[in-house]
Design a protein around this motif. Structure first.
Motif, PDB file in Angstrom:
ATOM      1  N   SER A 190       1.648  31.596  24.310  1.00  0.00           N
ATOM      2  CA  SER A 190       1.270  32.383  23.106  1.00  0.00           C
ATOM      3  C   SER A 190      -0.179  31.845  22.683  1.00  0.00           C
ATOM      4  N   ARG A 191      -0.684  32.838  21.857  1.00  0.00           N
ATOM      5  CA  ARG A 191      -2.059  32.164  21.369  1.00  0.00           C
ATOM      6  C   ARG A 191      -1.661  31.183  20.490  1.00  0.00           C
ATOM      7  N   ARG A 192      -0.491  30.881  19.838  1.00  0.00           N
ATOM      8  CA  ARG A 192      -0.496  29.866  18.836  1.00  0.00           C
ATOM      9  C   ARG A 192      -0.082  28.536  19.788  1.00  0.00           C
ATOM     10  N   TRP A 193       0.534  28.670  21.049  1.00  0.00           N
ATOM     11  CA  TRP A 193       0.769  27.478  21.686  1.00  0.00           C
ATOM     12  C   TRP A 193      -0.372  27.176  22.474  1.00  0.00           C
ATOM     13  N   ALA A 194      -1.303  28.197  22.790  1.00  0.00           N
ATOM     14  CA  ALA A 194      -2.491  27.691  23.548  1.00  0.00           C
ATOM     15  C   ALA A 194      -3.358  26.974  22.545  1.00  0.00           C
ATOM     16  N   ALA A 195      -3.567  27.494  21.392  1.00  0.00           N
ATOM     17  CA  ALA A 195      -4.468  26.507  20.483  1.00  0.00           C
ATOM     18  C   ALA A 195      -3.967  25.342  20.307  1.00  0.00           C
ATOM     19  N   ALA A 196      -2.468  25.127  19.829  1.00  0.00           N
ATOM     20  CA  ALA A 196      -2.202  23.802  19.505  1.00  0.00           C
ATOM     21  C   ALA A 196      -2.563  22.954  20.894  1.00  0.00           C
ATOM     22  N   LEU A 197      -1.917  23.474  22.125  1.00  0.00           N
ATOM     23  CA  LEU A 197      -2.105  22.663  23.194  1.00  0.00           C
ATOM     24  C   LEU A 197      -3.680  22.381  23.648  1.00  0.00           C
ATOM     25  N   GLY A 198      -4.576  23.124  23.041  1.00  0.00           N
ATOM     26  CA  GLY A 198      -6.061  23.107  23.529  1.00  0.00           C
ATOM     27  C   GLY A 198      -6.531  22.074  22.767  1.00  0.00           C
ATOM     28  N   VAL A 199      -6.154  22.207  21.300  1.00  0.00           N
ATOM     29  CA  VAL A 199      -6.698  21.170  20.449  1.00  0.00           C
ATOM     30  C   VAL A 199      -6.114  19.603  21.002  1.00  0.00           C
ATOM     31  N   THR A 200      -4.943  19.612  21.397  1.00  0.00           N
ATOM     32  CA  THR A 200      -4.247  18.461  21.820  1.00  0.00           C
ATOM     33  C   THR A 200      -5.107  17.667  23.006  1.00  0.00           C
ATOM     34  N   ILE A 201      -5.348  18.620  23.852  1.00  0.00           N
ATOM     35  CA  ILE A 201      -6.216  18.199  25.117  1.00  0.00           C
ATOM     36  C   ILE A 201      -7.469  17.768  24.848  1.00  0.00           C
ATOM     37  N   ALA A 202      -8.223  18.346  23.775  1.00  0.00           N
ATOM     38  CA  ALA A 202      -9.481  18.060  23.409  1.00  0.00           C
ATOM     39  C   ALA A 202      -9.573  16.838  22.817  1.00  0.00           C
ATOM     40  N   ILE A 203      -8.690  16.438  21.714  1.00  0.00           N
ATOM     41  CA  ILE A 203      -8.665  15.498  21.132  1.00  0.00           C
ATOM     42  C   ILE A 203      -8.465  14.173  21.988  1.00  0.00           C
ATOM     43  N   ALA A 204      -7.424  14.229  22.904  1.00  0.00           N
ATOM     44  CA  ALA A 204      -7.181  13.291  23.704  1.00  0.00           C
ATOM     45  C   ALA A 204      -8.492  12.880  24.537  1.00  0.00           C
ATOM     46  N   LEU A 205      -9.120  14.053  25.062  1.00  0.00           N
ATOM     47  CA  LEU A 205     -10.265  13.618  25.789  1.00  0.00           C
ATOM     48  C   LEU A 205     -11.368  12.818  25.106  1.00  0.00           C
ATOM     49  N   LEU A 206     -11.482  13.369  23.916  1.00  0.00           N
ATOM     50  CA  LEU A 206     -12.434  12.689  23.126  1.00  0.00           C
ATOM     51  C   LEU A 206     -12.100  11.406  22.680  1.00  0.00           C
ATOM     52  N   CYS A 207     -10.695  10.935  22.383  1.00  0.00           N
ATOM     53  CA  CYS A 207     -10.365   9.864  22.012  1.00  0.00           C
ATOM     54  C   CYS A 207     -10.549   8.850  23.228  1.00  0.00           C
ATOM     55  N   THR A 208     -10.543   9.416  24.613  1.00  0.00           N
ATOM     56  CA  THR A 208     -10.687   8.447  25.798  1.00  0.00           C
ATOM     57  C   THR A 208     -12.076   8.179  26.014  1.00  0.00           C
ATOM     58  N   LEU A 209     -12.924   9.209  25.590  1.00  0.00           N
ATOM     59  CA  LEU A 209     -14.366   9.120  25.799  1.00  0.00           C
ATOM     60  C   LEU A 209     -15.012   8.259  24.743  1.00  0.00           C
ATOM     61  N   THR A 210     -14.287   8.017  23.423  1.00  0.00           N
ATOM     62  CA  THR A 210     -14.918   7.136  22.519  1.00  0.00           C
ATOM     63  C   THR A 210     -14.041   5.651  22.683  1.00  0.00           C
ATOM     64  N   GLY A 211     -13.452   5.441  23.979  1.00  0.00           N
ATOM     65  CA  GLY A 211     -12.631   4.192  24.129  1.00  0.00           C
ATOM     66  C   GLY A 211     -11.447   3.975  23.251  1.00  0.00           C
ATOM     67  N   LEU A 212     -10.981   5.167  22.742  1.00  0.00           N
ATOM     68  CA  LEU A 212      -9.653   5.011  22.241  1.00  0.00           C
ATOM     69  C   LEU A 212      -8.368   5.517  22.919  1.00  0.00           C
ATOM     70  N   THR A 213      -8.271   5.037  24.261  1.00  0.00           N
ATOM     71  CA  THR A 213      -7.357   5.863  24.958  1.00  0.00           C
ATOM     72  C   THR A 213      -5.892   5.485  24.594  1.00  0.00           C
ATOM     73  N   ASN A 214      -5.592   4.175  24.317  1.00  0.00           N
ATOM     74  CA  ASN A 214      -4.164   3.861  23.896  1.00  0.00           C
ATOM     75  C   ASN A 214      -3.564   4.995  22.469  1.00  0.00           C
ATOM     76  N   ILE A 215      -4.574   4.912  21.792  1.00  0.00           N
ATOM     77  CA  ILE A 215      -4.081   5.653  20.360  1.00  0.00           C
ATOM     78  C   ILE A 215      -4.209   7.183  20.721  1.00  0.00           C
ATOM     79  N   GLY A 216      -4.985   7.532  21.669  1.00  0.00           N
ATOM     80  CA  GLY A 216      -5.453   8.956  21.969  1.00  0.00           C
ATOM     81  C   GLY A 216      -4.198   9.748  22.213  1.00  0.00           C
ATOM     82  N   ILE A 217      -3.087   9.338  22.909  1.00  0.00           N
ATOM     83  CA  ILE A 217      -2.091  10.140  23.344  1.00  0.00           C
ATOM     84  C   ILE A 217      -1.285  10.458  22.005  1.00  0.00           C
TER      85      ILE A 217
END
Lengths: 245, 115
Positions: A190-217
């Motif tokens: 659903s669009r609700r799930w897609a939005a929530a999952l998309g936000v999760t993926i984007a934030i995890a990616l950003l955390c990894t790019l900024t060196g915060l891999t461990n807290i990222g998940i």
């Protein structure tokens, strides 16, 4: 409910082994790196194998040997190792509804890594109850043994391997994002799930790019869950193949 | 390793194991108590939502290529596209991953030759 008979469990373990094969592409190169770094930090091959076999949690193992090598206090090293692994507390409850009663589960929980959880969370609901213990055993055992084997390889021949086949170490880890993509795509129901999952993926990616891999998940997952609760997009029915809510 | 180091390692290992095991024992007791509701309904809602989010987070963390340059990112995007396309055709686990890794490898080699 009685325990699942061993003969019925055995029919599932080969399926588990087969379906966990893609994990090797990610596990072995990272384990080789760990073996190499661990020996460079002064640990022997036997000690490296003991850490991989007993702690068996990638990021925290790198932290453990790194902190020991830099002379950090032991209590702080242990505390940081456990802090990184706290995210594991949500894994078992999430797959618990699909775990038939068996005395093996407490032992098998040692194999519940990020990747095995992702695989089990998608596959266990699709399997008949009689094959789930065997499936989990096969998948978790393959992952565990490959992690130990990779660590051994890294400890005894890591430098030679990485200099001889540098491209292999770069290409094989792509098996992990490819596998996780296949596991998560059916959840975009659903669009609700897609939005929530998309936000999760984007934030995890950003955390990894900024060196915060461990807290990222855990951070990204918490933000995604918050997003799920906060937004009220229309629920559009989509394919629900293999998926839960 | 010294004895104290071995003890520290064993505490870290045991602690990690308990972080995986204890929540299972807790939820199994809860599931047994609320067996009539069905197993999924017995789970707290936040936990049901957090599961897929954890998988999405692991995906996000693993997306960064080993060499995060233009060829690496290009290969990642195209590799994921091929993975998705093969999944839509086969709806299986193995083939999409094989196709994705193969494409990713080809793209890394090809783009490095061009860029």
């Amino acid at each position: 409910m009685s325990d699942i008979e061993p003969s019925r469990q055995s029919s599932g373990w080969l399926t588990g082994v087969r379906e966990a094969m893609p994990l090797l592409g990610g596990y072995i190169p990272v384990a080789v790196s760990f073996g190499l770094i661990s020996t460079q930090a002064g640990f022997s091959t036997a000690e490296t194998l003991a850490i991989s076999a007993l702690i068996y949690a990638g990021a925290s193992q790198f932290l453990f040997v790194g902190m020991i090598a830099s002379g950090s206090p032991l209590w702080l090293t242990v505390a940081m190792t456990l802090l990184i692994n706290v995210r594991h507390v949500v894994y078992a409850p999430n797959i618990a509804p699909w775990l038939p009663q068996s005395r093996w589960w407490p032992w098998l929980m040692h194999g519940l890594t990020d990747q095995v959880f992702a695989l089990a969370h998608s596959r266990l609901p699709q399997l008949p109850a009689s094959r789930r213990v065997g499936w989990f055993f096969g998948a978790a055992m393959l992952a565990w043994l490959s992690w130990i084997a990779g660590s051994l390889l890294g400890a005894v021949a890591g430098e030679w391997l990485t200099s001889r086949w540098p491209l292999l170490g770069e290409v094989m880890p792509f098996a992990l994002p490819a596998l996780f993509l296949v596991l998560i795509v059916p959840r975009f129901t659903s669009r609700r799930w897609a939005a929530a999952l998309g936000v999760t993926i984007a934030i995890a990616l950003l955390c990894t790019l900024t060196g915060l891999t461990n807290i990222g998940i855990p951070l990204a997952a918490a933000c995604g869950a918050l997003c799920f609760y906060m937004i009220r997009l229309p629920e559009t029915a989509g394919p629900t193949r293999g998926g839960r809510p | 390793m010294s004895l104290s180091l071995w003890i520290a390692m064993i505490i870290a290992a045991l602690g990690t194991y308990l972080l995986r095991l204890l929540p299972l024992l807790w939820i199994q007791r809860r599931l047994t108590r609320t067996d009539d509701d069905g197993p999924v309904d017995a789970l707290p809602k936040w936990l049901v939502i957090l599961g897929p989010m954890m998988i999405a987070a692991v995906l996000g963390v693993s997306l960064v290529p080993r060499t995060a340059d233009v060829p690496g990112w290009l290969a990642t995007v195209i590799g994921l596209g091929v993975t998705l396309a093969v999944w839509r055709r086969t709806r299986s686990l193995g083939w999409p991953v094989v196709a994705g890794v193969f494409t990713f490898g080809l793209m890394v080699v090809a783009t490095r030759m061009v860029v």
